[in-house]
Scaffold this active site. Sequence first.
Site, PDB file in Angstrom:
ATOM      1  N   LYS A 161     -21.435  19.563   7.683  1.00 23.79           N
ATOM      2  CA  LYS A 161     -20.513  19.656   8.815  1.00 23.79           C
ATOM      3  C   LYS A 161     -20.603  18.396   9.660  1.00 23.79           C
ATOM      4  CE  LYS A 161     -17.468  22.152  11.038  1.00 23.79           C
ATOM      5  NZ  LYS A 161     -16.228  22.579  10.373  1.00 23.79           N
ATOM      6  N   SER A 174       0.817  -1.199   0.000  1.00 24.77           N
ATOM      7  CA  SER A 174       0.000   0.000   0.000  1.00 24.77           C
ATOM      8  C   SER A 174       0.860   1.263   0.000  1.00 24.77           C
ATOM      9  CB  SER A 174      -0.975  -0.037   1.183  1.00 24.77           C
ATOM     10  OG  SER A 174      -2.154   0.675   0.872  1.00 24.77           O
TER      11      SER A 174
END
Length: 287
Positions: free
Chosen positions: A208, A156
């Site tokens: 938010k 990765s």
Amino acid sequence: MSRLPHLAQRLFNTPIAIQPQKAEIVVAALADRLGVTHMFRDGSMRALSQSSMLLADEDRAPDRAYQVVAGVAIIPVTGTLVQKLGTLRPFSGMTGYDGIRINFLAALNDPDVEAIVLDIDSPGGEVAGCFDLADAIYSARGQKPIHAVLNESAYSAAYAIASAADRITVPRTGGTGSIGVICMHVDLTKALSESGVVVTMIRYGAYKAEGSEFEALSKDALARMQADIDEMGELFCDTVARNRSIKASTVRGFEARTFLGASGVDAKLADAVAAPDAAFAELLGSL
């Protein structure tokens, strides 16, 4: 002082480029320390007993620069990779992109250094900072030989860094690949409810705190998070394709598969199968 909140912030609800098995181990460790062990399966907890170094609350070792052996700077890239660790050397099972970058740039400008070895053994880590570092290493090609010596694996994010080197060697039992990005969303609503705790989110702006662990993940939020992960995954594939001179479609076709030893060479993710000492000796012989 406990570093658990800091680690949790870096793992949950944020994109990471790490082997899923390693992610499960770290998540299980945090679950145990936070008292919510029942959230994760027993297998992860058993694996934790072999990987407790990551969460050790220990004093920082003094910062040390890279070692130079026979004109070769050896820069360690080990353990879980994070954006900012604040030290030049691996610490508590982690290595910081900030330390790798400083060591790498210093080695490039060190008159006593003829070549650079990235000594890699890592399952990956944070996306933040990874590709900027890979670009910096890639752009430095031609100044000095840059070899990624896997000891033992680069998965990765660690592979993104390795791919930027001029040459990659992998041991017979080492691994490459896992070219992908994941994001683990934690939903604590049920656990908190059973504990008699109610969290009310008061927000300005519809998006938010979207993806907060204190609320169930909506379909729209999941779709937006998936879009972000897809974009980062495409960046990962394009970066590896550029670095290794292979087609981006080929990299995408791996679907984050991992490759053992010679299989990584066949997939063009590594250049040769070699034990770390043999790879180092080969580099010395070429100088």
